[in-house]
Design a protein around this motif. Structure first.
Motif, PDB file in Angstrom:
ATOM      1  N   LYS A 125     -12.968  11.073 -31.470  1.00 53.63           N
ATOM      2  CA  LYS A 125     -12.717  11.028 -29.762  1.00 53.63           C
ATOM      3  C   LYS A 125     -11.185  10.354 -29.694  1.00 53.63           C
ATOM      4  CE  LYS A 125     -14.693   8.709 -25.729  1.00 53.63           C
ATOM      5  NZ  LYS A 125     -15.819   8.014 -25.212  1.00 53.63           N
ATOM      6  N   THR A 130     -17.283  10.996 -30.056  1.00 55.45           N
ATOM      7  CA  THR A 130     -17.031  12.487 -29.753  1.00 55.45           C
ATOM      8  C   THR A 130     -16.767  12.220 -28.231  1.00 55.45           C
ATOM      9  OG1 THR A 130     -18.373  12.986 -31.417  1.00 55.45           O
ATOM     10  CG2 THR A 130     -17.937  14.619 -29.897  1.00 55.45           C
ATOM     11  N   ALA A 131     -15.721  13.036 -27.820  1.00 51.65           N
ATOM     12  CA  ALA A 131     -15.564  13.092 -26.288  1.00 51.65           C
ATOM     13  C   ALA A 131     -16.253  14.266 -25.844  1.00 51.65           C
ATOM     14  CB  ALA A 131     -14.026  13.380 -26.391  1.00 51.65           C
TER      15      ALA A 131
END
Length: 454
Positions: A4, A135-136
């Motif tokens: 991310k 995680t984006a």
């Protein structure tokens, strides 16, 4: 640095040691657990489970929660046709065929309780809690022009010539919906709002500046004010519009294989906009081998002189049936580039020769309209070019023949090569390219057909 952080640094235009990676696994996510597209796009638990499987297998820097450009249209009264291996497509446009753009739905803005929005928001919140630290998460919204086309159908292309003021007002309405959807998704924890507007590739840069620059600039500014990052996601040959897209000030732009990535990056770098793409969806991801996918990634990274502001991704929503090992191969090539390069140093992709027979264009009994698409069931630009062809078929009836060639079928890939099809979608009449990445107006297509009638 986790994945991310890698993506966020890229979107903030900082140098990174490795490229960020976003697998745009929409309905493909369902295939990983044996769910079809209708299940994964309508069932909260199946969608969540599928997204978690994508996260585990594909180790993404960023990940979309849902890839379905019909969510807003469904809320506004568009009838959808559902498929087992693709997102739904719009079958009925509420404003198509009306004299003007006045309608009771004009003031309707979807709420958090409309259609499938509550289900999507629940999954977003669950994904944020489960993987949001590493995680984006991407919230994908339907861009204003594609939404306008869902509502108005192919009439919108003539409206831009016949009633400019009404189109400007109509796009402002569609943009208000996009802004509201962005608010919902950011509140649910989305890090990036991707404005997915594939039909931008089907208009000229002049029309973009006239009709699209103001709404998109306003939309990206709104997303920025809400504390999120943005992506301008366009499919098809958007080459002519890359610069005007950059001028609306998104944080990033996503393109597919129709666009020369290296030429486009020179433009996006000038505006300090990140660019994402563009692993070919069918020839490499769907029909290639694991080695083909690994080699494509390594070769792309080797050719890319400046990796700042670059995100590696499929060109668009991954086909449902992409073999899992192909995507895993791409992931390995990202994380172990040097080792994979060495492994594949003598690898040459097999050239599968498929013989196709072209029509005898010089001796046709009647005009033949051929539409070359990625797949009109999954590609919005292809849907509306195919819609124009179907409308012409209704007008001329048995006086013409019409056929679609979907690039997802191997034989049609060979046909495209033999015909020299430059971009998808494209429309040929009697073997001659007439409309390339441009949905024709009804009058223009009918004139082109009449010109070849005997």
């Amino acid at each position: 640095m986790n994945q991310k952080e890698l993506l966020l640094k890229t979107l903030h235009h900082e140098e990174t040691e490795q490229v960020a990676w976003i697998p745009f696994a929409g309905v493909h996510a369902g295939s990983l657990l044996g769910y079809d597209a209708t299940e994964v796009l309508q069932d909260e638990e199946k969608l969540f489970q599928s997204l978690m499987e994508v996260n585990k297998l594909y180790k993404p820097s960023g990940q979309p929660v849902i890839f379905d450009l019909q969510v807003e249209a469904e809320c506004l009264g568009c009838d959808l046709v559902w498929a087992k291996d693709a997102p739904p497509s719009v079958a009925k446009h509420p404003l198509e065929g009306t004299e003007d753009l006045e309608t009771p739905c004009y003031c309707t803005i979807p709420t958090k309780e409309s259609g499938r929005i509550p289900m999507i928001l629940n999954v977003m919140r669950r994904m944020k809690e489960a993987v949001g630290g590493t995680t984006a998460l991407y919230g994908l919204i339907c861009g204003p022009f594609t939404l306008a086309t869902h509502l108005r159908g192919n009439d919108i292309f003539m409206d831009m010539y016949d009633d400019e003021d009404a189109v400007i007002e109509f796009l402002a309405y569609c943009n208000a919906i996009a802004m509201k959807m962005a608010e919902y998704y950011i509140e649910a924890g989305m890090d990036v709002i991707a404005v997915v507007d594939p039909l931008i590739s089907q208009i000229s840069s002049d029309h973009f500046e006239q009709f699209m620059s103001e709404p998109f600039s306003k939309l990206f500014a709104h997303i920025r004010e809400l504390g999120a990052l943005s992506s301008f996601f366009v499919c098809g040959d958007a080459t002519r519009n890359i610069e005007v897209m950059c001028q609306t000030k998104p944080d990033s732009i996503s393109i597919d294989e129709n666009v020369d990535l290296f030429a486009a990056k020179k433009i996006t770098d000038k505006y300090n906009v990140a660019i994402g793409g563009n692993i070919p969806l069918t020839t490499v991801m769907l029909h290639g081998t694991q080695q083909d996918n690994m080699k494509f990634v390594v070769d792309l990274l080797d050719k890319l002189e400046d990796k700042k502001n670059f995100i590696l991704a499929p060109g668009c929503d991954m086909p449902y049936a992409v073999p899992v090992e192909n995507t895993i191969g791409a992931v390995q090539a990202i994380h172990e580039t040097d080792a994979v390069r060495e492994i594949l140093k003598n690898y040459v992709a097999a050239d599968e020769e498929i013989e196709v027979e072209l029509p005898d264009y010089g001796h046709l009994e009647k005009p033949l309209v051929e539409v070359f698409t990625l797949d009109s069931a999954t590609c919005a630009a292809c849907t509306y070019m195919m819609g124009a062809a179907k409308e012409a078929k209704e007008t001329f009836g048995d006086a013409i023949d019409m056929v679609e060639y979907k690039f997802t079928i191997k034989e049609n890939i060979a046909r495209c090569k033999k015909m020299g099809v430059p971009n998808l979608p494209s429309m040929y009449i009697n073997g001659e390219l007439k409309f390339r990445s441009l949905v024709p107006a009804k009058e223009d297509l009918e004139a082109a057909i009449r010109a070849v009638m005997k």
